[in-house]
Design an enzyme around this catalytic site. Sequence first.
Site, mmCIF file in Angstrom:
data_model
loop_
_atom_site.group_PDB
_atom_site.id
_atom_site.type_symbol
_atom_site.label_atom_id
_atom_site.label_comp_id
_atom_site.label_asym_id
_atom_site.label_seq_id
_atom_site.Cartn_x
_atom_site.Cartn_y
_atom_site.Cartn_z
ATOM 1 C CB SER A 15 -2.896 -6.982 0.820
ATOM 2 O OG SER A 15 -3.082 -6.810 2.206
ATOM 3 N N GLY A 16 -4.977 -4.718 1.457
ATOM 4 C CA GLY A 16 -5.032 -3.391 2.070
ATOM 5 C C GLY A 16 -5.479 -2.272 1.144
ATOM 6 C CG ASP A 36 0.406 -8.074 -4.356
ATOM 7 O OD1 ASP A 36 -0.199 -7.162 -3.778
ATOM 8 O OD2 ASP A 36 1.230 -8.822 -3.777
ATOM 9 C CB VAL A 62 7.301 -2.820 -7.297
ATOM 10 C CG1 VAL A 62 5.793 -2.882 -7.442
ATOM 11 C CG2 VAL A 62 7.731 -2.966 -5.843
ATOM 12 C CE1 TYR A 153 6.186 2.096 5.393
ATOM 13 C CE2 TYR A 153 5.699 3.903 6.896
ATOM 14 C CZ TYR A 153 5.298 3.025 5.894
ATOM 15 O OH TYR A 153 4.023 3.106 5.396
ATOM 16 C CB VAL A 186 -4.524 2.480 6.544
ATOM 17 C CG1 VAL A 186 -5.821 2.194 5.789
ATOM 18 C CG2 VAL A 186 -3.916 3.796 6.103
ATOM 19 C CB THR A 188 -3.996 -2.461 5.689
ATOM 20 O OG1 THR A 188 -2.717 -2.214 6.309
ATOM 21 C CG2 THR A 188 -4.544 -1.171 5.124
HETATM 22 N N1 LIG Z 1 -1.425 0.574 6.580
HETATM 23 C C1 LIG Z 1 -0.971 1.754 6.976
HETATM 24 O O1 LIG Z 1 -1.149 2.174 8.128
HETATM 25 C C2 LIG Z 1 -0.229 2.628 6.018
HETATM 26 C C3 LIG Z 1 -0.029 3.978 6.372
HETATM 27 C C4 LIG Z 1 0.649 4.801 5.489
HETATM 28 C C5 LIG Z 1 1.130 4.294 4.318
HETATM 29 N N2 LIG Z 1 0.939 2.979 3.998
HETATM 30 C C6 LIG Z 1 1.484 2.496 2.744
HETATM 31 O O2 LIG Z 1 0.445 2.027 1.934
HETATM 32 C C7 LIG Z 1 0.929 1.008 1.067
HETATM 33 C C8 LIG Z 1 0.042 -0.211 1.211
HETATM 34 O O3 LIG Z 1 0.067 -0.634 2.549
HETATM 35 P P1 LIG Z 1 -0.996 -1.660 3.138
HETATM 36 O O4 LIG Z 1 -1.195 -1.278 4.542
HETATM 37 O O5 LIG Z 1 -2.131 -1.798 2.214
HETATM 38 O O6 LIG Z 1 -0.083 -2.985 3.133
HETATM 39 P P2 LIG Z 1 -0.421 -4.517 2.886
HETATM 40 O O7 LIG Z 1 0.721 -5.262 3.467
HETATM 41 O O8 LIG Z 1 -1.796 -4.828 3.335
HETATM 42 O O9 LIG Z 1 -0.371 -4.630 1.291
HETATM 43 C C9 LIG Z 1 0.828 -4.447 0.589
HETATM 44 C C10 LIG Z 1 0.810 -5.305 -0.659
HETATM 45 O O10 LIG Z 1 2.052 -5.057 -1.349
HETATM 46 C C11 LIG Z 1 2.515 -6.306 -1.860
HETATM 47 N N3 LIG Z 1 3.959 -6.235 -2.070
HETATM 48 C C12 LIG Z 1 4.935 -6.180 -1.132
HETATM 49 N N4 LIG Z 1 6.134 -6.164 -1.729
HETATM 50 C C13 LIG Z 1 5.918 -6.210 -3.060
HETATM 51 C C14 LIG Z 1 6.759 -6.228 -4.187
HETATM 52 N N5 LIG Z 1 8.091 -6.218 -4.067
HETATM 53 N N6 LIG Z 1 6.200 -6.254 -5.418
HETATM 54 C C15 LIG Z 1 4.845 -6.284 -5.562
HETATM 55 N N7 LIG Z 1 3.995 -6.298 -4.526
HETATM 56 C C16 LIG Z 1 4.532 -6.254 -3.293
HETATM 57 C C17 LIG Z 1 2.137 -7.328 -0.802
HETATM 58 O O11 LIG Z 1 2.121 -8.645 -1.337
HETATM 59 C C18 LIG Z 1 0.764 -6.827 -0.362
HETATM 60 O O12 LIG Z 1 -0.259 -7.429 -1.128
HETATM 61 C C19 LIG Z 1 2.383 0.768 1.478
HETATM 62 O O13 LIG Z 1 3.230 1.499 0.638
HETATM 63 C C20 LIG Z 1 2.424 1.324 2.877
HETATM 64 O O14 LIG Z 1 3.725 1.746 3.240
HETATM 65 C C21 LIG Z 1 0.257 2.138 4.811
#
Ligand SMILES: NC(=O)c1ccc[n+]([C@@H]2O[C@H](COP(=O)([O-])OP(=O)(O)OC[C@H]3O[C@@H](n4cnc5c(N)ncnc54)[C@H](O)[C@@H]3O)[C@@H](O)[C@H]2O)c1
Length: 254
Positions: A15-16, A36, A62, A153, A186, A188
């Site tokens: 995802s994302g 994932d 993870v 967070y 972002v 997502t």
């Molecule tokens: N979206 C934002 O605004 C943003 C901003 C800064 C940082 N981030 C960071 O970027 C990263 C990705 O975020 P995103 O927005 O793409 O999120 P998302 O929720 O779209 O994707 C996260 C993915 O991680 C997987 N996941 C969750 N727990 C897991 C585990 N224990 N083991 C394996 N996979 C696992 C989920 O199944 C999902 O597919 C995260 O670390 C998030 O904190 C996101």
Amino acid sequence: MQDRHKSVFITGAGSGIGRAAALRFNAEGYGVCLFDLNEEAIGNVAAELNPAFGSICVAGSVTDAGQLTDAIAATKNQFGTVDCVVTSAGIVKVEPAIDADPENFRRTMEINVVGSWLAAQAAGRVMIEQKHGSIVMIGSVYGAGGAPQRTAYCASKGAVHSLVQSLAVEWGPLGVRVNAVAPTGVRTPMVQDLIDKGIYNLKGVQARAPLGRLAEPEEVAAACFFLAGEESRFTTGHVLPVDGGWLANGYTTS
Ligand SMILES: NC(=O)c1ccc[n+]([C@@H]2O[C@H](COP(=O)([O-])OP(=O)(O)OC[C@H]3O[C@@H](n4cnc5c(N)ncnc54)[C@H](O)[C@@H]3O)[C@@H](O)[C@H]2O)c1
């Protein structure tokens, strides 16, 4: 396009940002291991990739060192080397600190911090043996400052930024680089979920960034690709904001 067929291991690839990274590395000719919790999601992402460069899917968490070690071994078996890692698996919980469930705090640290560290450790063992490799963790602008209702967070992302520095210092002499990207909001599924729940200050986030919008996952993936690849070969221990100017902005917006 690279001469040698390289590989990348991506956590949270379903995802994302993780999905966008998978698409970007694949477009650049990398073999991709998609890791994932969500098996169906990584299957769907794999179906989007150009099959010419190869991909494998491994469902796991993870938080499980054994599953990560097996997935890294599968990556090496499939592609010969483990050249790059992107640790994108992460969660966010928005809740007032005063009422927060300690279990949510522990779980956030376990996935965002311990999970990133375990993935780096599993990959690092192979990379150190190879004498090369590059790891990119996804941090956050919230790792550089506080935010209300996000104590776990923010603490987790601050820890990720710190992890990057320590691993970079320890593994630099062994040929392994470790960096992070720190995005602001972002677009997502993670953020969309918060928006849908009415607990995301979209207007405020956009207003603080001088570029005036959320980031697209592809823009974060581009920074991951730069930090993972040869173009950044003298950069390690660095946290690169991908934030539309968020961190630079000291001006109060209303
Ligand atoms: N979206 C934002 O605004 C943003 C901003 C800064 C940082 N981030 C960071 O970027 C990263 C990705 O975020 P995103 O927005 O793409 O999120 P998302 O929720 O779209 O994707 C996260 C993915 O991680 C997987 N996941 C969750 N727990 C897991 C585990 N224990 N083991 C394996 N996979 C696992 C989920 O199944 C999902 O597919 C995260 O670390 C998030 O904190 C996101």
